[in-house]
Design a protein around this motif. Structure first.
Motif, short mmCIF file in Angstrom:
data_model
loop_
_atom_site.label_atom_id
_atom_site.label_comp_id
_atom_site.label_asym_id
_atom_site.label_seq_id
_atom_site.Cartn_x
_atom_site.Cartn_y
_atom_site.Cartn_z
N ASN A 32 0.82 -1.20 0.00
CA ASN A 32 0.00 0.00 0.00
C ASN A 32 0.86 1.26 0.00
N GLU A 33 2.05 1.18 0.64
CA GLU A 33 2.85 2.37 0.84
C GLU A 33 4.33 2.01 1.01
N PHE A 34 5.19 2.86 0.44
CA PHE A 34 6.63 2.74 0.63
C PHE A 34 7.15 3.88 1.49
N ILE A 35 8.18 3.60 2.27
CA ILE A 35 8.82 4.60 3.12
C ILE A 35 10.28 4.70 2.71
N ASP A 36 10.71 5.90 2.33
CA ASP A 36 12.08 6.07 1.81
C ASP A 36 12.66 7.41 2.27
N PRO A 37 13.06 7.52 3.53
CA PRO A 37 13.61 8.78 4.03
C PRO A 37 14.91 9.20 3.35
N GLU A 38 15.69 8.25 2.88
CA GLU A 38 16.93 8.56 2.20
C GLU A 38 16.66 9.33 0.91
N PHE A 39 15.72 8.87 0.12
CA PHE A 39 15.32 9.55 -1.11
C PHE A 39 14.82 10.96 -0.79
N ALA A 40 13.97 11.08 0.22
CA ALA A 40 13.39 12.38 0.57
C ALA A 40 14.45 13.37 1.02
N ALA A 41 15.45 12.92 1.76
CA ALA A 41 16.49 13.82 2.28
C ALA A 41 17.49 14.22 1.21
N GLU A 42 17.87 13.28 0.35
CA GLU A 42 18.93 13.54 -0.62
C GLU A 42 18.43 14.20 -1.90
N ALA A 43 17.17 13.99 -2.25
CA ALA A 43 16.64 14.55 -3.51
C ALA A 43 15.18 14.94 -3.30
N PRO A 44 14.91 15.96 -2.47
CA PRO A 44 13.52 16.27 -2.09
C PRO A 44 12.61 16.63 -3.27
N GLN A 45 13.13 17.34 -4.26
CA GLN A 45 12.28 17.72 -5.39
C GLN A 45 11.85 16.49 -6.20
N SER A 46 12.80 15.61 -6.48
CA SER A 46 12.46 14.38 -7.19
C SER A 46 11.53 13.50 -6.36
N PHE A 47 11.73 13.50 -5.05
CA PHE A 47 10.88 12.72 -4.16
C PHE A 47 9.43 13.18 -4.28
N THR A 48 9.21 14.49 -4.31
CA THR A 48 7.86 15.02 -4.43
C THR A 48 7.23 14.62 -5.76
N HIS A 49 8.01 14.69 -6.84
CA HIS A 49 7.50 14.26 -8.15
C HIS A 49 7.19 12.76 -8.14
N ALA A 50 8.02 11.98 -7.47
CA ALA A 50 7.78 10.54 -7.39
C ALA A 50 6.51 10.24 -6.60
N GLN A 51 6.23 11.03 -5.58
CA GLN A 51 4.99 10.85 -4.82
C GLN A 51 3.77 11.01 -5.73
N ARG A 52 3.79 12.04 -6.58
CA ARG A 52 2.68 12.27 -7.51
C ARG A 52 2.57 11.13 -8.52
N LEU A 53 3.71 10.64 -8.98
CA LEU A 53 3.71 9.56 -9.95
C LEU A 53 3.10 8.30 -9.34
N LEU A 54 3.51 7.95 -8.13
CA LEU A 54 2.98 6.75 -7.48
C LEU A 54 1.51 6.91 -7.11
N GLU A 55 1.10 8.13 -6.81
CA GLU A 55 -0.31 8.37 -6.48
C GLU A 55 -1.23 7.93 -7.62
N SER A 56 -0.76 8.06 -8.86
CA SER A 56 -1.58 7.71 -10.02
C SER A 56 -1.85 6.22 -10.11
N VAL A 57 -1.05 5.41 -9.41
CA VAL A 57 -1.25 3.96 -9.43
C VAL A 57 -1.57 3.43 -8.02
N ALA A 58 -2.17 4.29 -7.21
CA ALA A 58 -2.68 3.90 -5.88
C ALA A 58 -1.60 3.37 -4.96
N LEU A 59 -0.42 4.03 -4.97
CA LEU A 59 0.66 3.68 -4.05
C LEU A 59 1.11 4.93 -3.32
#
Length: 203
Positions: free
Chosen positions: A171-198
């Motif tokens: 249902n959900e992934f947790i990736d603090p390393e991604f969020a800390a090291e590349a916050p802008q890409s992390f935000t875009h990845a959140q939107r991408l995964l949202e489209s497939v219910a993750l």
């Protein structure tokens, strides 16, 4: 880039195969191989996984064998725009399609919490599952070794996680390393995964 999903062989290896077109660069290998019982993977999630893994070498056409939702296509386009790279994902499906709804959370990095850890290991080590960790064998290390940025490397790891999400009832992934090291890409990845219910969280 043309993407083709190949279900697992009797030996357990599934693949996302690529064929270069137009303006695509040369990935270090032309396919992602994952040793896990995926079966007929969800079309939309496979498209998202391929976009995350092969983004550094993709430009222009972004073709898949089976149609996916308009929302997924839109979010894939947005994902590449961050680079910024123009892509045209096809084919788009008319109407919606139900997506799997998992119940489990998996941690890709960091410590703490009660979540299971999802670890990607080298092809030679083999896949395994325990009460605390799922280890998925793949050739991703070859692609990650050639990632142009840290953000791209994190995205590739996330892409394989998306590919195996259905089979693990995620249902959900947790990736603090991604969020800390590349916050802008992390935000875009959140939107991408949202489209497939993750879901994708930093903690």
């Amino acid at each position: 880039m043309k993407f083709t999903y190949v279900p697992p062989t009797p030996q357990g290896w599934a693949e996302i195969q690529t064929s270069r077109v137009d303006f695509d660069a040369h990935p270090p290998v032309d396919r992602l191989r994952v040793c896990w019982p995926l079966g007929e993977a969800n079309v939309d999630r496979t498209a998202v996984a391929a976009s995350l893994v092969f983004a550094p070498w993709t430009a222009g056409r972004c073709d898949f064998l089976q149609p996916f939702s308009a929302l997924t296509g839109q979010r894939i386009t947005e994902w590449f725009q961050e680079a910024p790279v123009w892509v045209s994902p096809t084919p788009i499906r008319a109407g919606g399609l139900s997506l799997p709804r998992g119940r489990r959370r998996f941690r890709l990095s960091g410590d703490g919490g009660d979540e299971l850890r999802l670890t990607l290991v080298d092809s030679l080590l083999g896949s395994s599952e325990s009460d605390e960790e799922v280890r998925v064998a793949s050739n991703l290390s070859v692609l990650m070794a050639n990632a142009p940025t840290t953000a791209a490397s994190f995205a590739m790891r996330l892409g394989v996680a998306v590919l195996v999400a259905d089979s693990l009832s995620v249902n959900e992934f947790i990736d603090p390393e991604f969020a800390a090291e590349a916050p802008q890409s992390f935000t875009h990845a959140q939107r991408l995964l949202e489209s497939v219910a993750l879901g994708l969280r930093d903690a």
